[in-house]
Design an enzyme around this catalytic site. Structure first.
Site, short mmCIF file in Angstrom:
data_model
loop_
_atom_site.label_atom_id
_atom_site.label_comp_id
_atom_site.label_asym_id
_atom_site.label_seq_id
_atom_site.Cartn_x
_atom_site.Cartn_y
_atom_site.Cartn_z
N GLY A 13 0.83 -1.21 0.00
CA GLY A 13 0.00 0.00 0.00
C GLY A 13 0.86 1.25 0.00
CB ILE A 41 -3.95 -8.71 9.59
CG1 ILE A 41 -5.08 -7.88 8.99
CG2 ILE A 41 -2.59 -8.16 9.20
CD1 ILE A 41 -5.09 -6.42 9.45
CB THR A 66 -7.93 3.69 4.37
OG1 THR A 66 -7.66 3.21 3.06
CG2 THR A 66 -6.87 3.17 5.34
CG ASP A 106 -6.96 12.96 11.36
OD1 ASP A 106 -6.90 11.90 10.70
OD2 ASP A 106 -7.37 14.02 10.84
CE1 TYR A 129 -9.58 4.33 8.51
CE2 TYR A 129 -9.87 6.66 8.98
CZ TYR A 129 -9.05 5.58 8.72
OH TYR A 129 -7.69 5.76 8.69
CE LYS A 133 -6.54 2.84 11.63
NZ LYS A 133 -5.58 1.80 11.16
CD1 TRP A 154 -6.38 14.98 6.88
CD2 TRP A 154 -5.94 16.87 5.77
NE1 TRP A 154 -7.37 15.88 7.19
CE2 TRP A 154 -7.12 17.06 6.53
CE3 TRP A 154 -5.46 17.94 5.03
CZ2 TRP A 154 -7.85 18.25 6.54
CZ3 TRP A 154 -6.18 19.14 5.03
CH2 TRP A 154 -7.36 19.28 5.78
#
Length: 287
Positions: A13, A41, A66, A106, A129, A133, A154
């Protein structure tokens, strides 16, 4: 660190490719880059075979779901990859005495007030998301002491798909664009983040395990970011600022998610590049 074995999950990735670039520049040979099949995973048999064969000193988890808007339609899959997958890696790292570096976001924060976000601030994600996370972070902390969680924001680079490459493509095709102006954060150049990950591994600071914030320094809106991309690349087009309300998306996003990097700077004696300086480097690399 040259004689250490490092497994990189999500190794093909964007961030995996950045790690590959930086490790080549530093002549590091111990990194094994795993794609989502070789390094699944969610497959315990594959993971056990990998850990037994490679006996890693370090594991870097870049594997994640993501697609922020798509996650609203696929919450179960998103949770499996971002939470269960992280838990699986943490448990194998605990069993095989490896240190885990896990990449978070974030988006674990609500981001509704314009103050710098510290690692100790309450996490209150507002989309699937972000929730998954955060679950992944909690799972890691539950199973494994020897971990670093790096929250970033970002992310872009010369590799894979990202905002910078999308803007350059659109800038070549269109005469005008409208970009959101009321979401503020900090762009992070993936190559800078990759360098910091390898610096952490090299530090040997086992007393420093825990959660850290890392992005480039400074802040901007998506509109400012786009304007900078076009200015630096010499792309001529009109860019108009629009509010979030004019561009509705499935997933809500934080309006202000600028992270405080004091902890990582002081713990590891880091100097963090200003976002625009790193953007110049990336655009040169793309061109």
């Amino acid at each position: 660190m040259s004689n250490k074995k490092i497994l990189v999950f999500g190794g093909v990735g964007q961030l995996g490719q950045c790690l590959s670039k930086v490790s080549e520049e530093r002549n590091l040979s111990g990194l094994v880059f795993l794609d989502e099949i070789a390094g699944n995973i969610l497959d315990l048999d594959i993971l056990r075979a990998l850990f037994q064969k490679e006996s890693p000193d370090f594991v870097i988890n870049c594997a994640a779901y993501t697609a922020v808007d798509k996650a609203e339609d696929e919450p179960e899959l998103c949770e499996k990859i971002n939470s269960l997958g992280a838990a699986n890696l943490a448990q194998f790292c605990a069993e095989f005495k490896a240190t885990l570096i896990h990449i978070s976001t974030d988006f674990v924060f609500e981001g509704n007030v314009p103050v710098l976000l510290k690692e100790t601030d309450v996490a209150a994600p507002i989309n699937v998301y972000g929730k998954t996370k955060l679950q992944g972070e909690l799972e890691i902390a539950k199973y494994l002491e020897a971990h670093y969680i790096l929250r970033t924001s970002w992310l872009y680079s010369e590799f894979a798909g990202n905002f910078v490459k999308t803007m350059l493509k659109l800038g070549a095709e269109r005469e005008e664009l409208s970009i959101i102006v009321d979401q503020v954060g900090t762009p992070t150049y993936g190559v800078d983040l990759a360098a910091v990950i390898l610096d952490l591994l090299d530090s040997g600071q086992t007393a420093a395990y825990g959660t850290y914030h890392y992005s480039n320094d400074g802040l901007c809106s998506w509109y400012d970011f786009a304007k900078a991309i076009f200015e630096i690349s010499g792309t001529k087009l009109k860019v108009y600022p629009i509010p979030t309300s004019a561009y509705p998306t499935k997933a809500r996003r934080p309006s202000f998610s600028v992270m405080d990097k004091t902890k990582i700077k002081t713990t590891f004696n880091l100097e963090i590049p200003y976002w625009r300086d790193s953007l110049v480097k990336c655009i040169h690399a793309i061109k």
